[in-house]
Design an enzyme around this catalytic site. Structure first.
Site, short mmCIF file in Angstrom:
data_model
loop_
_atom_site.label_atom_id
_atom_site.label_comp_id
_atom_site.label_asym_id
_atom_site.label_seq_id
_atom_site.Cartn_x
_atom_site.Cartn_y
_atom_site.Cartn_z
N LYS A 48 0.81 -1.22 0.00
CA LYS A 48 0.00 0.00 0.00
C LYS A 48 0.85 1.27 0.00
CE LYS A 48 -3.69 -2.14 2.76
NZ LYS A 48 -4.72 -2.55 1.82
N GLU B 178 -9.72 1.24 -5.26
CA GLU B 178 -10.56 1.57 -4.11
C GLU B 178 -10.26 2.99 -3.64
OE1 GLU B 178 -11.47 -2.78 -2.14
OE2 GLU B 178 -9.99 -1.51 -1.14
N ARG C 50 -7.20 -7.86 -9.32
CA ARG C 50 -7.89 -9.14 -9.54
C ARG C 50 -9.37 -8.87 -9.67
NH1 ARG C 50 -10.45 -9.14 -4.56
NH2 ARG C 50 -9.18 -8.35 -2.85
P1 ADP Z 1 -13.04 -7.87 -1.76
O1 ADP Z 1 -13.83 -8.55 -0.73
O2 ADP Z 1 -13.47 -6.49 -1.99
O3 ADP Z 1 -12.89 -8.62 -3.03
P2 ADP Z 1 -10.91 -8.31 0.08
O4 ADP Z 1 -9.53 -7.72 0.10
O5 ADP Z 1 -11.74 -8.08 1.27
O6 ADP Z 1 -11.57 -7.72 -1.21
O7 ADP Z 1 -10.75 -9.87 -0.10
C1 ADP Z 1 -11.21 -10.63 -1.18
C2 ADP Z 1 -11.04 -12.07 -0.85
O8 ADP Z 1 -9.68 -12.33 -0.78
C3 ADP Z 1 -11.64 -12.43 0.47
O9 ADP Z 1 -12.94 -12.91 0.38
C4 ADP Z 1 -10.72 -13.50 0.95
O10 ADP Z 1 -11.16 -14.76 0.52
C5 ADP Z 1 -9.42 -13.19 0.28
N1 ADP Z 1 -8.51 -12.53 1.18
C6 ADP Z 1 -8.42 -11.23 1.44
N2 ADP Z 1 -7.45 -10.97 2.30
C7 ADP Z 1 -6.89 -12.14 2.60
C8 ADP Z 1 -5.82 -12.53 3.44
N3 ADP Z 1 -5.16 -11.68 4.16
N4 ADP Z 1 -5.50 -13.82 3.50
C9 ADP Z 1 -6.17 -14.71 2.77
N5 ADP Z 1 -7.18 -14.40 1.98
C10 ADP Z 1 -7.55 -13.14 1.88
P1 ADP Z 2 -7.72 -3.92 2.82
O1 ADP Z 2 -6.52 -4.24 2.01
O2 ADP Z 2 -7.75 -4.66 4.09
O3 ADP Z 2 -8.96 -4.02 1.99
P2 ADP Z 2 -8.07 -1.02 2.69
O4 ADP Z 2 -6.97 -0.06 2.65
O5 ADP Z 2 -8.80 -1.25 1.41
O6 ADP Z 2 -7.50 -2.39 3.25
O7 ADP Z 2 -9.09 -0.57 3.81
C1 ADP Z 2 -10.16 -1.38 4.22
C2 ADP Z 2 -11.29 -0.54 4.78
O8 ADP Z 2 -10.86 0.25 5.89
C3 ADP Z 2 -11.87 0.46 3.81
O9 ADP Z 2 -12.85 -0.10 2.99
C4 ADP Z 2 -12.44 1.53 4.74
O10 ADP Z 2 -13.68 1.15 5.23
C5 ADP Z 2 -11.46 1.54 5.88
N1 ADP Z 2 -10.45 2.59 5.68
C6 ADP Z 2 -9.27 2.43 5.05
N2 ADP Z 2 -8.57 3.57 5.04
C7 ADP Z 2 -9.32 4.49 5.70
C8 ADP Z 2 -9.13 5.86 6.05
N3 ADP Z 2 -8.02 6.50 5.75
N4 ADP Z 2 -10.11 6.49 6.73
C9 ADP Z 2 -11.24 5.83 7.06
N5 ADP Z 2 -11.47 4.54 6.78
C10 ADP Z 2 -10.52 3.87 6.11
MG MG Z 3 -9.45 -2.89 0.36
#
Ligand code: ADP
Ligand code: ADP
Ligand code: MG
Length: 686
Positions: A140, A299, A321
């Protein structure tokens, strides 16, 4: 026999001719995933006439995704490290079966650039972006720096190299509280801590680093301004191999719990075409800056304290992806994103113009999970004794069928329910109707919670932000009251009086059932509201009296059983019985709601008695990830004793009171059963 004549050497091509671009659809692909997404990719491949190869672990040998494919290759035992994450074995399976390309789905290896590279090095096509693009967005901090350079607005904060506490605390002061500490390698909402005030910073930093180290093997963090009234808005992209990048509009994923999405929608409430163009263009710039190809999502986090404004939308991360929630984009654009992933991976050019892709109507997706909202959304495992998914009101993407098990090895998602309508109200109404049609028994789910969300006033009004669920979680997650007949029905099931309830006439005493004389049976059942003492009088002919007064009458054949309480009209009732485990769990399904009961286990009290003081047991099957408790050590109430990893989440088990650790029963790395005794505490001797 004559040898076949060698093929003539190809005539040299005229130098003037431009190189031809290969865009012949694959004949066979391997799907390197499981569950709903593997089944969903297989569906589109089949529609395109592409043959499919499934891969599976031992736990998934008979899974739906295997059935959905033309052939299947076993990878290994259930743990993902020995199956779905074995990139080499997956590539070997593709080569052995003659597949030409690999679709990684989401999760697992989908965002692993080394895997993407190895696939291509094996002469196969990776159905996804180039490895370099995955790498550019993988961390990130680096992604934010790159986006800043490309002129994409990013969340204000620190995303540099330095990691010392004093320095980062100084950055947090400069940014202004509240701040968010994020693991740079983070995903799935892990390794994140919101910090309200400077005095909480050191501890939060330590927590985020420890979680990041454990989950991603990388403890480096970035610090961000915690955006006020945050809304999660993301742009779906599709890019071909010829330099064309299009956006397929936004999705709003603001309904979240613990930074994980619960219900998603498209378009975003309050989005104007002009703002869509601006944010869409920023996402396209992001993709162009890294030479992107295929489907991806940028995002953004929006500060919605004054409504949606284009100048308060910041880049957060890019997911390189297909995303879980892609179906809401499919519903509103009419495009099949998996089809276009396959086409662009095969070299086809995107034939659309940006102007043709404006959203049509509205769509919602709800994620149905095996988790118990009443118990802090604890993931559930067990058998899906009953599963009825909506047939016509909505699209359903699922990887399981009735009778399948939800195991601790994988994501506890049961299904995605996707609705579409011409207006937001119509689409939301359809989502609610589809959820009302859904029935699951065998394990607790978030179904009632999703239904409560559909009726939430703020959500109905389109007034969403990422704090909505947390603010109202008490109401949203409140279990529905258990109807008085549920426990008696569970007892009737437990006693085996059910299948013959109707046939059982007063003259029929085949199984020693006592005639006329009202036999009384009772038991203490562990139900949704705790232990309930349940009594029934068996009166024959499908009639029972419950708790000694109200009449309960069962009628109809066992597969269409109806129950009447007192003089009320008879209502349909479905029973399901989990025969797995110890056969001690009974599920009563009344009007679409499930009430779970457990029969008392005569051995339970014995094993508890063996422990002098408090027993800390596993709330679900899982892996002992870290042990903090050591025998003989004194511990304080609330202190972490061990960390259990289950269903990809870490659960901290805490000391229920001050005491001394008497025994630790499992070592780090041990796989334990639900209910297993992990740590025994004895009172402090004073
Ligand atoms: P989104 O749900 O928007 O596609 P996420 O980052 O929440 O994006 O995760 C998508 C999928 O990827 C999740 O449903 C999970 O199965 C998998 N995933 C996300 N983060 C992890 C992680 N840290 N370790 C293993 N699987 C993960
Ligand atoms: P991940 O890889 O786990 O998906 P993200 O960076 O996409 O991590 O953040 C996951 C969630 O956390 C976002 O969908 C949002 O709800 C919250 N979030 C992330 N960054 C911020 C921020 N700077 N301020 C407020 N909420 C945040
Ligand atoms: Mg995210």
């Amino acid at each position: 026999p004559a040898e076949p004549a060698p093929a003539p050497a190809p005539a040299p091509k005229p130098a003037a001719r431009p190189p031809t671009v290969r865009h012949r659809m694959f004949q066979k692909i391997l799907i390197a995933n499981r569950g709903e997404i593997a089944a969903r990719v297989a569906r589109t491949a089949r529609a395109l006439g592409v043959r499919t190869v499934a891969v599976h672990s031992d736990a998934d040998a008979r899974a739906l995704h295997v059935e959905a494919c033309d052939e299947a290759v076993r990878l290994g035992p259930a743990p993902v490290g020995e199956s779905y994450l074995k990139g080499d074995a997956i590539i070997a399976a593709a080569l052995a079966t003659g597949a030409q390309a690999i679709h990684p789905g989401y999760g697992f290896l989908s965002e692993n650039p080394d895997f993407a590279e190895a696939v291509e090095a094996g002469g196969l096509v990776f159905i996804g972006p180039p490895a370099a693009a995955i790498r550019a967005m993988g961390l990130k901090d680096a992604a934010k720096a790159r986006m800043e350079a490309a002129g994409v607005p990013v969340v204000p904060g620190y995303h540099g190299e330095r990691q010392e506490l004093d320095f980062l605390a100084g950055e947090a002061d400069a940014i202004g509280y509240p701040v968010l500490i994020k693991a740079r390698a983070g995903g799935g909402g892990k390794g994140m801590r919101r910090v309200e005030a400077p005095e909480d910073f050191p501890e939060a930093l330590q927590g985020a680093q420890a979680e990041a180290k454990a989950a991603f093997g990388d403890d480096r963090v970035l610090i961000e301004k915690y955006v006020a009234r945050p809304r999660h808005i993301e742009i779906q992209l599709m890019a071909d191999a010829h330099g064309k990048v299009l956006h397929l509009n936004e999705r709003d994923c603001s309904l979240q719990r613990r930074h994980q999405k619960v219900i998603e929608e498209a378009p975003a409430p309050g989005m104007t075409p002009q703002m869509r163009n601006e944010i869409g263009a920023a996402a396209v710039r992001a993709a162009e800056a890294i030479g992107y190809r295929g489907a991806g999502t940028v995002e953004f986090i929006a500060d919605a304290s004054d409504g949606l404004r284009a100048d308060r939308v910041y880049f957060m991360e890019m997911n390189t992806r297909l995303q879980v929630e892609h179906p809401v984009t499919e519903a509103t654009t009419g495009l099949d994103l998996v089809e276009w992933q396959l086409r662009v991976a095969a070299g086809e050019a995107l034939p659309f113009a940006q102007e043709d892709l404006a959203p049509k109507g509205w769509s919602f997706e709800a994620r149905l999970y095996a988790e118990n909202p009443a118990k802090g959304f604890l993931p559930q495992t067990g058998s899906l004794a009953r599963l009825r998914l909506p047939q016509t009101t909505a699209r359903v993407d699922t990887g399981v069928r009735e009778g399948d098990a939800v195991t601790p090895h994988y994501d506890p998602m049961i299904a995605k329910v996707i609705s579409h309508g011409t207006t937001r109200a119509e689409a939301l109404g359809r989502l609610a109707a589809a959820l009302a049609e859904t029935e699951v028994a065998g394990l607790a789910t978030n179904l009632d919670f999703l239904q409560a969300l559909c009726a939430h006033r703020g959500f109905v009004a389109g007034d969403v932000d990422t704090g909505l669920i947390d603010r109202d979680v008490g109401e949203l997650a409140a279990p529905s009251p258990t109807p008085p007949e549920a426990a008696p029905l569970a007892l009737i099931t437990a006693l085996g009086l059910l299948s013959s309830a109707r046939e059982r006439s007063p003259y029929d005493a085949a199984d020693g059932f006592r005639l006329w004389g009202h036999e009384r049976r009772g038991a203490i059942l562990e139900g949704p509201d705790g232990a309930v003492e349940t009594r029934i009088d068996i009166m024959g002919d499908g009639r029972f009296s419950m708790q000694g007064d109200t009449l309960l009458t069962l009628s109809g054949p066992p597969d269409a059983l109806r129950v009447a309480v007192g003089n009320a009209a008879a209502r349909p009732v479905a029973f399901a019985r989990d025969v797995g485990r110890d056969g001690d769990r009974i599920h009563v399904l009344l009007e679409g709601r499930t009430y779970d009961f457990t029969l008392p286990d005569p051995f339970a009290s014995a094993s508890e008695a063996a422990v002098g003081g408090d027993a800390v047991t596993a709330p679900m099957p899982g892996l002992v990830k870290r042990l903090s408790a050591t025998a003989g050590a004194s511990v304080r109430e609330g202190q972490t004793l061990l960390v259990l990893e289950a269903m990809k989440m870490e659960h901290r088990l805490l000391a229920p009171r001050d005491g001394v650790v008497e025994r630790v029963l499992h070592a780090e790395g041990a796989q334990v059963e639900d209910g297993a005794l992990l740590v025994a505490l004895v009172p402090l001797e004073d």
